[in-house]
Write a protein that holds these residues in place. Structure first.
Motif, short mmCIF file in Angstrom:
data_model
loop_
_atom_site.label_atom_id
_atom_site.label_comp_id
_atom_site.label_asym_id
_atom_site.label_seq_id
_atom_site.Cartn_x
_atom_site.Cartn_y
_atom_site.Cartn_z
N ASN A 83 0.82 -1.21 0.00
CA ASN A 83 0.00 0.00 0.00
C ASN A 83 0.85 1.26 0.00
OD1 ASN A 83 -2.55 -1.18 -0.12
ND2 ASN A 83 -2.69 -1.42 2.11
N GLU A 84 1.93 1.25 0.78
CA GLU A 84 2.84 2.40 0.81
C GLU A 84 3.48 2.61 -0.56
OE1 GLU A 84 4.31 2.22 5.50
OE2 GLU A 84 5.42 1.14 3.93
N TYR A 85 3.89 1.52 -1.16
CA TYR A 85 4.53 1.60 -2.48
C TYR A 85 3.55 2.13 -3.52
CZ TYR A 85 6.98 0.09 -6.70
OH TYR A 85 7.61 0.06 -7.92
N PHE A 86 2.33 1.61 -3.51
CA PHE A 86 1.32 2.08 -4.46
C PHE A 86 1.04 3.57 -4.28
CE2 PHE A 86 -0.95 -2.24 -5.41
CZ PHE A 86 0.14 -2.63 -6.14
N ARG A 87 1.04 4.04 -3.03
CA ARG A 87 0.78 5.47 -2.80
C ARG A 87 1.88 6.34 -3.42
NH1 ARG A 87 -1.35 3.90 2.31
NH2 ARG A 87 0.69 4.18 3.32
N THR A 88 3.12 5.88 -3.32
CA THR A 88 4.22 6.67 -3.90
C THR A 88 4.16 6.68 -5.43
OG1 THR A 88 5.78 4.80 -3.99
CG2 THR A 88 5.71 6.09 -1.95
N MET A 89 3.48 5.70 -6.00
CA MET A 89 3.39 5.60 -7.46
C MET A 89 2.03 6.01 -7.99
SD MET A 89 6.43 4.42 -7.82
CE MET A 89 6.68 3.71 -9.44
N SER A 90 1.24 6.69 -7.18
CA SER A 90 -0.16 6.95 -7.50
C SER A 90 -0.35 7.75 -8.79
CB SER A 90 -0.85 7.67 -6.34
OG SER A 90 -0.23 8.93 -6.09
N ARG A 91 0.60 8.62 -9.13
CA ARG A 91 0.42 9.49 -10.29
C ARG A 91 0.73 8.80 -11.62
NH1 ARG A 91 2.80 15.43 -8.41
NH2 ARG A 91 1.42 15.69 -6.59
N ILE A 92 1.24 7.59 -11.56
CA ILE A 92 1.60 6.90 -12.80
C ILE A 92 0.37 6.43 -13.56
CG2 ILE A 92 2.71 4.81 -13.71
CD1 ILE A 92 4.83 5.09 -11.63
N PHE A 93 -0.66 5.99 -12.80
CA PHE A 93 -1.81 5.37 -13.44
C PHE A 93 -3.09 6.15 -13.21
CE2 PHE A 93 0.93 1.59 -12.34
CZ PHE A 93 1.42 1.41 -13.63
N SER A 94 -4.04 5.94 -14.12
CA SER A 94 -5.36 6.57 -14.02
C SER A 94 -6.20 5.82 -12.99
CB SER A 94 -6.06 6.53 -15.38
OG SER A 94 -6.38 5.19 -15.72
#
Length: 273
Positions: free
Chosen positions: A128-139
């Motif tokens: 979840n932490e990792y996904f939050r840091t990458m949130s702007r990559i995907f729609s």
């Protein structure tokens, strides 16, 4: 000249080059590429990039009939390699990440991009932490697809699959991260990838408008997925073929004299952990 497309995958983990291997391989690239390679800190990165350069030369030689030692590559303003002295229009692209270097080529022209990604859990972070840091990559649509997968392992695989698709497309069109990555949205229709079958029903949308692009995806192994983005649909369905160092160097001709000191410096580099 052959118009047939190719898909090559080189498993870097299977290649532990001898001194003779490295002498030969580094004599078969242009001097400016040799200088670029020498700047890598880690052996892994050096090997991956070297094989990429050699795969491009092999592809051009076999596809156009240009003599191996007469092939000349340049780089555009974005640093992307291009063929200077080709009498024909061909498309090719290379990528390396994790344990593989790959090349996709098409003899009929058109924009083409390839990307390979290793599926691995992030270090020192929860998913979840990792996904939050990458949130702007995907729609939002892409994140919904990623999050809909049952287990964390499946979510991670779907995350990296989207990443691989997006990179393959961006490499083909040559825009990189200069655009809003959320504007490029993928719709994955077949959830499962395998090593012996291509998936080619994925769709791409730009700001809500469907684009006429083809994507071919598969697994190279259980940890690596690969995607090829193609502007022109040739009708070819090509699985990636794993090739070894002997095949890469078939018909290779030295451009430079063997460089003992240069090869010694490679073996003194560190392995990336």
């Amino acid at each position: 000249m052959s118009n047939k497309g190719v898909r090559w995958a080189f498993n870097l983990s299977k290649w532990e080059p001898s001194h003779a291997d490295m002498l030969l391989a580094t004599s078969c690239v242009q001097v400016e590429e040799k200088e670029r390679l020498g700047k890598f800190v880690f052996k892994n990165d050096f090997k991956a990039s070297l094989i990429g350069r050699l795969l491009m030369r092999k592809y051009v030689n076999e596809t156009t009939g240009l003599k191996y030692d007469e092939i000349r590559f340049g780089r555009d303003e974005k640093g992307k390699p291009f063929l200077i002295n080709s009498p024909s229009h061909i498309s090719y692209n290379v990528s390396h990440q994790g344990g593989y270097t790959v090349l996709a080529g098409c003899g009929t022209g058109g924009l083409l991009g390839v990307d390979v990604v290793k599926v691995q859990f992030p270090r020192g972070k929860t998913l979840n932490e990792y996904f939050r840091t990458m949130s702007r990559i995907f729609s939002g649509v892409e994140w919904e697809k990623i999050r809909s997968q049952g287990s964390e392992t499946s979510q991670l695989a779907m995350f990296f699959r989207h990443w691989c698709l997006k990179e393959s497309y961006l490499k083909a069109v040559g825009v990189g991260v200069t655009i809003n990555l959320q504007d490029v949205c993928f719709k994955i229709n077949s959830d499962v990838l395998s090593k012996d079958r291509l998936v080619d029903d994925t769709e791409v949308y730009f700001r809500g408008e469907k684009l006429d692009w083809e994507f071919q995806e598969m697994l190279l192994d259980e940890e690596h997925c690969v995607a090829v983005a193609s502007e022109s649909n040739t009708g070819e369905k090509i699985l990636f073929k794993e090739i070894d160092f002997h095949e890469v160097m078939k018909n290779a001709v030295s451009l430079l004299d063997p460089d003992e000191n240069y090869c010694t410096s490679f073996f003194n580099k560190c392995d990336k952990i």
